[in-house]
Design an enzyme around this catalytic site. Structure first.
Site, PDB file in Angstrom:
ATOM      1  N   CYS A  76       0.822  -1.216   0.000  1.00 31.68           N
ATOM      2  CA  CYS A  76       0.000   0.000   0.000  1.00 31.68           C
ATOM      3  C   CYS A  76       0.854   1.264   0.000  1.00 31.68           C
ATOM      4  O   CYS A  76       0.671   2.157  -0.823  1.00 31.68           O
ATOM      5  CB  CYS A  76      -0.930  -0.007   1.206  1.00 31.68           C
ATOM      6  N   CYS A  81      -1.678   1.706  -2.938  1.00 32.08           N
ATOM      7  CA  CYS A  81      -2.663   2.768  -2.695  1.00 32.08           C
ATOM      8  C   CYS A  81      -2.078   4.185  -2.724  1.00 32.08           C
ATOM      9  O   CYS A  81      -2.630   5.079  -3.373  1.00 32.08           O
ATOM     10  CB  CYS A  81      -3.336   2.564  -1.345  1.00 32.08           C
ATOM     11  N   LYS A  84      -0.372   5.272  -6.101  1.00 30.53           N
ATOM     12  CA  LYS A  84      -1.462   5.213  -7.088  1.00 30.53           C
ATOM     13  C   LYS A  84      -2.380   6.423  -6.966  1.00 30.53           C
ATOM     14  O   LYS A  84      -2.705   7.082  -7.954  1.00 30.53           O
ATOM     15  CB  LYS A  84      -2.219   3.900  -6.896  1.00 30.53           C
ATOM     16  N   TYR A 218      -8.776  -3.904 -11.189  1.00 29.91           N
ATOM     17  CA  TYR A 218      -8.762  -2.501 -10.770  1.00 29.91           C
ATOM     18  C   TYR A 218      -7.351  -1.930 -10.861  1.00 29.91           C
ATOM     19  O   TYR A 218      -7.167  -0.752 -11.181  1.00 29.91           O
ATOM     20  CB  TYR A 218      -9.376  -2.321  -9.376  1.00 29.91           C
ATOM     21  N   GLU A 222      -6.745   1.376 -13.053  1.00 29.00           N
ATOM     22  CA  GLU A 222      -6.247   2.562 -12.353  1.00 29.00           C
ATOM     23  C   GLU A 222      -4.946   3.051 -12.988  1.00 29.00           C
ATOM     24  O   GLU A 222      -4.769   4.258 -13.212  1.00 29.00           O
ATOM     25  CB  GLU A 222      -6.031   2.244 -10.878  1.00 29.00           C
ATOM     26  N   HIS A 487     -26.773  20.277  -0.274  1.00 30.93           N
ATOM     27  CA  HIS A 487     -26.887  20.832  -1.623  1.00 30.93           C
ATOM     28  C   HIS A 487     -25.891  21.961  -1.843  1.00 30.93           C
ATOM     29  O   HIS A 487     -25.683  22.781  -0.947  1.00 30.93           O
ATOM     30  CB  HIS A 487     -28.316  21.348  -1.831  1.00 30.93           C
ATOM     31  N   GLU A 492     -25.737  13.958  -2.485  1.00 31.09           N
ATOM     32  CA  GLU A 492     -27.161  14.139  -2.198  1.00 31.09           C
ATOM     33  C   GLU A 492     -28.033  13.353  -3.172  1.00 31.09           C
ATOM     34  O   GLU A 492     -29.188  13.020  -2.862  1.00 31.09           O
ATOM     35  CB  GLU A 492     -27.534  15.618  -2.230  1.00 31.09           C
TER      36      GLU A 492
END
Length: 512
Positions: A76, A81, A84, A218, A222, A487, A492
């Protein structure tokens, strides 16, 4: 030389006596020895130390096939992670610069990206994390050993330095958290000699240039996404489907956006060989499995993203009888991370059936440390773990895919609420939002318990993380519809969703 040999044999006898006396007396050097200094192993070791345990952690990084190596922290931190996400951010900034013109920013052309500047900055940050991990271990009184660890018996670990020096450690409990490494295809000539993996891409000094990414996991998408985003000619070669294991409607939206973004896709294609030409370019030969036709093209780099293999082969597991899954090579573990051998535990990417995700390894490691210290009986809950794919259009999800929900509950047993929406940020920039979509999968009856939530759009990870809490509380569609949105946000749209797939109505959000 004879004296040296005698000394070496004497050392071995001493260590054998050390193990023998430990077996007789029941005393150990440590309460816990952890093999593996990735996110999970470090979390487990630090948590155990805080619980009053005497702890040692062994970590050693075998250089990649291309010779890439890195420091403490595991995949990671070093080749996953963290680098990346930073390179993904570099790509997003490129898009933001283009959008900025529509917002009135006067930006002179041409706009170009410098790989070396980005790579150095990312690598420097990673090195700072390596140092930080070492400092944390020291602060928490965890003994760090830069050694390869392997098992001697259920209470004994052998550490081996790069120079070949052995050290024997005994412990009441042993935890294995060695993670995994990228696989190379072994049946494709030139794949290993001329290819790279995710173990290398983040540490390249020079731009990879025109790149072929083989695979559609993935990791593949990515990497292809950020390479495209910084202006590189990038192609993804897909054997079958993209994002296997994820919701396939969402996977289609992700790849559709990537194609519009500029990433090329070679669907239903299988590479046959990689040859290095006299010019230095790599010529890739592949077969289109639909037509049977053979094709060739040249690239500067070929990145293999065809899966990962657990780092279990050098641990000596077979000698102790630690049970492995024969197909995956992963360690078979119980709900409490126990293996088939008493006092030996395993978790993270090497645990059979465990999600290959950093946060699950960290959480599982901490809980295991608490249990081994006698402070808790809580087990890791691997259900409803949220995750995000950091492609150019991010995809976040938690819970079941629509396919899995149908499989478990039947097509008539679920209700799927969905919406296509347009992020406000996209409007002035005149960006296409065709793939910005969300769906909430619910049980059909009663309060309509939410089974899965899927979201493509900006900051998908931030959106999904918040809603993941609801899954731990048994969230229902009623809870969702009673929630007031913030908002104007993309998130939302999740609480506003009200159109079902079953209705057949247009799910496009209108108005502000």
């Amino acid at each position: 030389m004879a004296a040296l040999c005698r000394g070496r044999h004497r050392w071995k006898r001493t260590n054998c006596w050390h193990v023998l006396t430990r077996n007789l007396t029941g005393k150990y050097d440590y309460d816990l020895v952890v093999i593996g200094g990735g996110s999970g192993g470090l979390a487990c070791s630090k948590e155990a130390a805080q619980a009053g345990q005497k702890v040692a952690v062994l970590d050693y990084v075998e250089p990649s096939v291309k010779g890439t190596k890195w420091g403490l922290g595991g995949t990671c931190v070093n080749v996953g992670c963290i680098p990346k996400k930073l390179m993904h951010q570099a790509a997003l900034l490129g898009t933001a610069v283009k959008d900025a013109k529509k917002y009135g920013w006067q930006i002179s052309e041409p706009i170009c990206h410098d790989w070396a500047t980005m790579a150095e900055a990312v690598q420097n940050h990673v090195r700072s994390l390596n140092w930080g991990h070492r400092v944390q271990l020291q602060d928490k009184k965890v003994k760090y050993l830069n050694m390869k660890g392997s098992l001697v018996d259920e209470h004994t670990v052998k550490g081996l330095t790069k120079a070949g020096k052995e050290t024997i450690l005994t412990a009441k409990n042993i935890v294995i958290a060695t993670g995994g490494r990228p696989k190379y295809p072994t049946n494709i000539p030139g794949a290993i000699e001329h290819g790279i993996t995710s173990d290398d891409i983040f540490w390249l000094k020079k731009s990879p240039g025109k790149t072929l990414v083989v695979g559609a996991s993935y990791v593949a998408l990515e990497c292809a996404g950020f390479l495209t985003g910084i202006g590189l000619d990038t192609t993804v070669m897909v054997r079958s489907i993209a994002l296997r294991g994820f919701d396939q409607q969402m996977a289609g939206l992700v790849t559709d956006y990537m194609e519009a973004y500029g990433t090329k896709f070679s669907w239903k294609c299988v590479p046959k060989r990689v040859d290095k030409l006299s010019s230095g370019a790599l010529q890739v030969t592949w077969t289109d499995t639909c037509t049977g036709n053979e094709h060739k093209d040249t690239y500067d780099s070929v990145l293999w993203a065809v899966g990962r293999a657990p780092e279990t082969k050098a641990l000596g597991l077979d000698k102790l009888g630690v049970q492995l899954n024969k197909e995956t090579g992963k360690i078979v573990v119980g709900a409490d991370e126990s293996t088939s051998v008493p006092n030996i535990y395993a978790f993270g990417d090497i645990g059979e059936g465990c999600p290959e995700l950093t946060p699950t390894a960290i959480k599982a490691g901490k809980l295991l440390a608490h249990r081994l210290a006698g402070q808790s009986t809580e087990l890791m809950n691997y259900d409803n773990v949220p995750t995000t794919v950091f492609t150019p259009l991010e995809y976040g999800c938690v819970g079941l895919s629509e396919e899995e929900a149908e499989k478990r509950h039947g097509k008539d047993g679920i209700e799927v609420y969905h919406a296509f929406y347009k992020p406000l940020e996209f409007t002035v920039a005149e960006r296409d939002a065709s793939q910005c979509y969300l769906k909430v999968i619910c049980e059909q009856g009663g309060d309509q318990k939410i089974l899965g939530l899927h979201f493509t759009g900006p900051n998908a990870g931030e959106v999904t993380q918040g809603f993941a809490l609801g899954f731990q509380c048994g969230a229902t569609y009623s809870h969702l519809s009673q929630t007031v949105g913030i908002h104007p946000t993309c998130a939302e749209e999740v609480v506003k969703v009200n159109i079902t797939k079953r209705s057949g109505l247009d799910a496009t959000v209108t108005g502000c």
